[in-house]
Design a protein around this motif. Sequence first.
Motif, mmCIF file in Angstrom:
data_model
loop_
_atom_site.group_PDB
_atom_site.id
_atom_site.type_symbol
_atom_site.label_atom_id
_atom_site.label_comp_id
_atom_site.label_asym_id
_atom_site.label_seq_id
_atom_site.Cartn_x
_atom_site.Cartn_y
_atom_site.Cartn_z
ATOM 1 N N SER A 40 -1.765 -3.367 -0.756
ATOM 2 C CA SER A 40 -2.780 -3.986 0.102
ATOM 3 C C SER A 40 -2.414 -3.864 1.573
ATOM 4 O O SER A 40 -3.279 -3.647 2.424
ATOM 5 N N ASN A 41 -1.134 -3.995 1.889
ATOM 6 C CA ASN A 41 -0.708 -3.973 3.286
ATOM 7 C C ASN A 41 -0.722 -2.586 3.911
ATOM 8 O O ASN A 41 -0.764 -2.466 5.136
ATOM 9 N N ILE A 42 -0.659 -1.532 3.098
ATOM 10 C CA ILE A 42 -0.753 -0.188 3.683
ATOM 11 C C ILE A 42 -2.202 0.253 3.799
ATOM 12 O O ILE A 42 -2.495 1.267 4.431
ATOM 13 N N ALA A 43 -3.113 -0.510 3.190
ATOM 14 C CA ALA A 43 -4.525 -0.129 3.203
ATOM 15 C C ALA A 43 -5.292 -0.741 4.365
ATOM 16 O O ALA A 43 -6.339 -0.234 4.743
ATOM 17 N N HIS A 44 -4.813 -1.842 4.932
ATOM 18 C CA HIS A 44 -5.538 -2.497 6.023
ATOM 19 C C HIS A 44 -4.563 -3.295 6.861
ATOM 20 O O HIS A 44 -3.397 -3.474 6.505
ATOM 21 N N GLY A 45 -5.053 -3.799 7.975
ATOM 22 C CA GLY A 45 -4.229 -4.639 8.846
ATOM 23 C C GLY A 45 -3.167 -3.834 9.581
ATOM 24 O O GLY A 45 -3.250 -2.620 9.726
ATOM 25 N N LEU A 46 -2.142 -4.536 10.063
ATOM 26 C CA LEU A 46 -1.058 -3.869 10.772
ATOM 27 C C LEU A 46 -0.265 -3.019 9.787
ATOM 28 O O LEU A 46 0.177 -3.514 8.749
ATOM 29 N N PRO A 47 -0.057 -1.727 10.098
ATOM 30 C CA PRO A 47 0.655 -0.858 9.157
ATOM 31 C C PRO A 47 2.128 -1.232 9.053
ATOM 32 O O PRO A 47 2.751 -1.660 10.030
ATOM 33 N N LEU A 48 2.677 -1.076 7.871
ATOM 34 C CA LEU A 48 4.104 -1.308 7.671
ATOM 35 C C LEU A 48 4.894 -0.200 8.359
ATOM 36 O O LEU A 48 4.449 0.949 8.438
ATOM 37 N N SER A 49 6.070 -0.543 8.843
ATOM 38 C CA SER A 49 6.923 0.467 9.448
ATOM 39 C C SER A 49 7.456 1.399 8.369
ATOM 40 O O SER A 49 7.412 1.090 7.171
ATOM 41 N N MET A 50 7.980 2.542 8.787
ATOM 42 C CA MET A 50 8.521 3.488 7.822
ATOM 43 C C MET A 50 9.688 2.875 7.053
ATOM 44 O O MET A 50 9.835 3.095 5.835
ATOM 45 N N ALA A 51 10.513 2.096 7.743
ATOM 46 C CA ALA A 51 11.646 1.450 7.075
ATOM 47 C C ALA A 51 11.158 0.474 6.001
ATOM 48 O O ALA A 51 11.721 0.417 4.900
ATOM 49 N N ASP A 52 10.097 -0.275 6.322
ATOM 50 C CA ASP A 52 9.540 -1.221 5.350
ATOM 51 C C ASP A 52 8.957 -0.481 4.147
ATOM 52 O O ASP A 52 9.126 -0.911 2.996
ATOM 53 N N MET A 71 2.897 8.486 -7.973
ATOM 54 C CA MET A 71 2.323 7.163 -8.216
ATOM 55 C C MET A 71 2.929 6.143 -7.252
ATOM 56 O O MET A 71 2.217 5.357 -6.615
ATOM 57 N N ILE A 72 4.251 6.164 -7.127
ATOM 58 C CA ILE A 72 4.928 5.227 -6.227
ATOM 59 C C ILE A 72 4.577 5.542 -4.778
ATOM 60 O O ILE A 72 4.395 4.634 -3.952
ATOM 61 N N ALA A 73 4.451 6.822 -4.451
ATOM 62 C CA ALA A 73 4.111 7.208 -3.082
ATOM 63 C C ALA A 73 2.733 6.693 -2.693
ATOM 64 O O ALA A 73 2.528 6.249 -1.560
ATOM 65 N N SER A 74 1.778 6.733 -3.620
ATOM 66 C CA SER A 74 0.422 6.272 -3.321
ATOM 67 C C SER A 74 0.373 4.779 -3.055
ATOM 68 O O SER A 74 -0.510 4.294 -2.338
ATOM 69 N N VAL A 75 1.325 4.048 -3.599
ATOM 70 C CA VAL A 75 1.359 2.597 -3.422
ATOM 71 C C VAL A 75 2.139 2.199 -2.180
ATOM 72 O O VAL A 75 1.745 1.293 -1.444
ATOM 73 N N SER A 76 3.247 2.894 -1.926
ATOM 74 C CA SER A 76 4.154 2.493 -0.843
ATOM 75 C C SER A 76 3.830 3.146 0.495
ATOM 76 O O SER A 76 4.371 2.749 1.524
ATOM 77 N N GLY A 77 2.986 4.177 0.512
ATOM 78 C CA GLY A 77 2.598 4.794 1.776
ATOM 79 C C GLY A 77 3.587 5.796 2.317
ATOM 80 O O GLY A 77 3.624 6.048 3.524
ATOM 81 N N VAL A 78 4.423 6.374 1.460
ATOM 82 C CA VAL A 78 5.327 7.439 1.864
ATOM 83 C C VAL A 78 5.008 8.678 1.028
ATOM 84 O O VAL A 78 4.182 8.636 0.133
ATOM 85 N N SER A 79 5.660 9.789 1.334
ATOM 86 C CA SER A 79 5.402 11.013 0.593
ATOM 87 C C SER A 79 6.140 11.001 -0.740
ATOM 88 O O SER A 79 7.136 10.283 -0.922
ATOM 89 N N ALA A 80 5.648 11.834 -1.667
ATOM 90 C CA ALA A 80 6.299 11.938 -2.975
ATOM 91 C C ALA A 80 7.720 12.477 -2.833
ATOM 92 O O ALA A 80 8.620 12.090 -3.582
ATOM 93 N N GLY A 81 7.931 13.361 -1.856
ATOM 94 C CA GLY A 81 9.281 13.882 -1.616
ATOM 95 C C GLY A 81 10.241 12.795 -1.174
ATOM 96 O O GLY A 81 11.416 12.784 -1.569
ATOM 97 N N THR A 82 9.746 11.871 -0.349
ATOM 98 C CA THR A 82 10.583 10.750 0.093
ATOM 99 C C THR A 82 10.935 9.863 -1.082
ATOM 100 O O THR A 82 12.074 9.397 -1.213
ATOM 101 N N VAL A 83 9.974 9.622 -1.963
ATOM 102 C CA VAL A 83 10.233 8.811 -3.157
ATOM 103 C C VAL A 83 11.285 9.482 -4.031
ATOM 104 O O VAL A 83 12.199 8.822 -4.546
ATOM 105 N N ALA A 84 11.168 10.808 -4.201
ATOM 106 C CA ALA A 84 12.142 11.535 -5.019
ATOM 107 C C ALA A 84 13.542 11.423 -4.432
ATOM 108 O O ALA A 84 14.531 11.257 -5.166
ATOM 109 N N GLU A 85 13.631 11.498 -3.111
ATOM 110 C CA GLU A 85 14.942 11.381 -2.466
ATOM 111 C C GLU A 85 15.513 9.984 -2.639
ATOM 112 O O GLU A 85 16.715 9.814 -2.912
ATOM 113 N N ILE A 86 14.663 8.968 -2.495
ATOM 114 C CA ILE A 86 15.125 7.584 -2.696
ATOM 115 C C ILE A 86 15.544 7.392 -4.147
ATOM 116 O O ILE A 86 16.549 6.735 -4.435
ATOM 117 N N ARG A 87 14.792 7.971 -5.071
ATOM 118 C CA ARG A 87 15.120 7.829 -6.496
ATOM 119 C C ARG A 87 16.484 8.429 -6.796
ATOM 120 O O ARG A 87 17.252 7.899 -7.600
#
Length: 288
Positions: A40-52, A71-87
């Motif tokens: 919800s927070n990445i869809a409206h209002g003040l955008p979350l920072s990249m760190a958040d 799937m996680i990228a679509s929810v958290s607002g980062v790229s799928a590659g970033t999610v893979a690296e975090i994983r």
Amino acid sequence: MRVVDGAHRLRAAELRGDTTIRVRFFDGSKADAFVLAVGSNIAHGLPLSMADRKSAAARIIVSHPQWSDRMIASVSGVSAGTVAEIRRRTSAEDVGSGSRIGQDGRVRPINRAAGRELASRLITANPGLSLRQIARAAGISPETARDVRNRMSRGEDPLPKPRGAVEAAGSRRAEVLSRATAGAAAAEVVPVAERLAAVHRLKSDPALRFNETGRRLLRLLNVNMLSAEEWQEIIENVPPHCSSIVARLARECAGMWDEIAVRVDLQLAQSGTQPRASKQRESLVGQL
């Protein structure tokens, strides 16, 4: 009665002196409530920072390890590659038998090699199966099943070889790529007016005008004919929370155009014909 989304709206209602406010109840676990809050927070209002957003992605990876990177990228607002690296940096283990749930809700194997091998066995045992039947039984997509069938019909291995594994046919390609890269590095930046003139000449070519593929190419070239000022205006208006995604897509598009240039050069070299355009026009096509 924990607020998942809308804390600021609730506070505004309290300051107005309201005694009630309309709400939508969510019934689920704390982990699912967190996912809903992040989405919800990445869809409206003040955008979350990249760190958040990265922190949220890491938390979702731990709570929902069965979800795919996209799937996680679509929810958290980062790229799928970033999610893979975090994983890769987390200790979260995958649940299930080596599979993940995608954005469309379908379960797909992490190791696609096993699915392709199973599909090849199914096709061999029963060639009359439809692509959907093969895909459903092997846990792969219908397009992957189609690729396996086409490879088998050509007598190829159902598993595509990793990039860099094919060296025999790569020498000519490397030569063309080196020549194209050298030419692009030596060429000067072509003014927008000259690029527009080149596209205009292509538009008058019957070989491109009178077929759908040619018209599609002309449309793609025309889209990129913006001035430096227009590109700068676009860049300055990219929202901060979309910057990483836009940058990644821009790099991928640039890579696609570079690949097209190399393959067109390679096709020309293999045909044994010489271009009739002057060196200046060759340089211009390289820039396009």
